[in-house]
Design a protein around this motif. Sequence first.
Motif, mmCIF file in Angstrom:
data_model
loop_
_atom_site.group_PDB
_atom_site.id
_atom_site.type_symbol
_atom_site.label_atom_id
_atom_site.label_comp_id
_atom_site.label_asym_id
_atom_site.label_seq_id
_atom_site.Cartn_x
_atom_site.Cartn_y
_atom_site.Cartn_z
ATOM 1 N N CYS A 223 -23.338 -62.445 -9.811
ATOM 2 C CA CYS A 223 -22.589 -61.308 -10.333
ATOM 3 C C CYS A 223 -22.423 -61.486 -11.844
ATOM 4 O O CYS A 223 -22.010 -62.539 -12.310
ATOM 5 C CB CYS A 223 -21.232 -61.228 -9.640
ATOM 6 S SG CYS A 223 -20.155 -59.982 -10.346
ATOM 7 N N CYS A 226 -18.154 -61.883 -12.355
ATOM 8 C CA CYS A 226 -17.399 -63.045 -11.893
ATOM 9 C C CYS A 226 -18.299 -64.257 -11.632
ATOM 10 O O CYS A 226 -17.802 -65.360 -11.407
ATOM 11 C CB CYS A 226 -16.598 -62.706 -10.641
ATOM 12 S SG CYS A 226 -17.619 -62.391 -9.200
ATOM 13 N N CYS A 256 -21.187 -58.064 -7.827
ATOM 14 C CA CYS A 256 -20.755 -58.154 -6.434
ATOM 15 C C CYS A 256 -19.984 -56.886 -6.092
ATOM 16 O O CYS A 256 -19.598 -56.116 -6.977
ATOM 17 C CB CYS A 256 -19.926 -59.418 -6.203
ATOM 18 S SG CYS A 256 -18.315 -59.387 -6.985
ATOM 19 N N CYS A 259 -16.332 -56.650 -7.782
ATOM 20 C CA CYS A 259 -16.302 -56.326 -9.208
ATOM 21 C C CYS A 259 -16.714 -54.875 -9.441
ATOM 22 O O CYS A 259 -16.140 -54.190 -10.287
ATOM 23 C CB CYS A 259 -17.232 -57.252 -9.992
ATOM 24 S SG CYS A 259 -16.646 -58.940 -10.062
HETATM 25 ZN ZN LIG Z 1 -18.183 -60.189 -9.142
#
Ligand SMILES: [Zn+2]
Length: 447
Positions: A223, A226, A256, A259
């Motif tokens: 991601c 994050c 992801c 997020c």
């Molecule tokens: Zn993420």
Amino acid sequence: MLSAHKPQANIGEAHITLERGGFMLMSEQNGVFVLDTNKKPLKPCHPGMARKLLDEGKAAVYKQHPFTIILKREVKDADTGKHRIKIDPGSKYSGLVITDEKNQAIWACEIEHRGDRIKEGMRKRWAARRNRRSRKTRYRPTRFDNRRPKGWQPSLESRMSDITTWVRRLIKLCPITDISYELSQFDTHKMQKPEIRGIEYQHGTLHGYTVRQYLLEKFEYQCAYCGKENVPLEVEHIVPKSRGGSDRVTNLTISCVGCNEDKNTQTAEEFGYPEVHDQAKETLKDAGVLNSIRWEIYDRLQSFGLPVEVGTGARTKYNRSQLEYPKKHWIDAACVGESGKDIILDSEMQILHIKSTGHGRRQMCLMDKHGFPRTKPKQYKKVKGFQTGDIVRAVVTKGKKIGTYCGRVAVRKSGSFNIKTKEGTVQGISHRYCKLLQRADGYMYAV
Ligand SMILES: [Zn+2]
């Protein structure tokens, strides 16, 4: 006693289901190459047909590997059809496949390169020479101006010539009309072109698949926000579409699910990740040893004078996953390019495994670890007409080792040879029992 033209054990019991002159996809085996008496390549045939021709005495074995028969008559104006050779180059293994006009894979092989072994060998030589220069043991002149003037590194050169050698050899055995080749991982030029607007980034189309793979590579399968790995990742707009963001790859990233939802209609900067804007503008650089030689191989393939279709690695993967074939080097080769989108193949087909061995070494004596000669200087490469790497058949009629052995020979000066068969290595077979089947050609074979 076997008659001279009887095929070896590598032709198994094949299903004989033949259309006249055609090739049915019933086999679990590679096709057999066929030459007419003037060595003109004809349509490859099914192993069953080859066996029939050999049994009836209409043909003889021309080559063991790749298995090729030669007809005893001339074939004029034969319909040789269209055959395409497809190549997936790799750094350790490359896949080569031949398809017919029905887009069926009829013959395949995997070549194991020896680039790593060359590199290691040269490193050893360098170390031994350096040692001898500094330690006043045996004479070794100072290094001066003995660098290779130009050209490719030997380890890369060997990978390239493995591929071109096999294309050249196969063209002599099979009426090849086209070449397909995997040139790059992604078509970065096409993906960056500003005029491509409104690209479909959804999963499912080739382009969508390519974009997704590209982004995954670029953001290293994590991601962008994050940094989570091994979670479902989505294609995400850095500047949201609702705020005028485009579908260009420079505005896309991978994130992801969490997020993506949290970010909602914010830009990446507003979301607290301004660096993602810059990351997205960078292009992915194809890394790896292979990339430097891909274009060179392409140039060399063009010298065969056949049309060369190119494809990307992303397309190969897409074709293979759409057709649900397992991951194997030769299957990747079959899935290369546009012609790979409806390829028919039997993923259990027994293919030819080829290992690059080279043609012997120049080194005269083997050394011990201190750089002193451990053996006498090499005398002859050939012993009693045989050389290491030749494929022979030995019919031993007396002694402890009675039997028939077929395989690659390792010669010894005494005339007592080792033969590497499918079942294992047989030692101490006299040259008198050996009959040459095929000369050493720089490669080792296993079916
Ligand atoms: Zn993420």
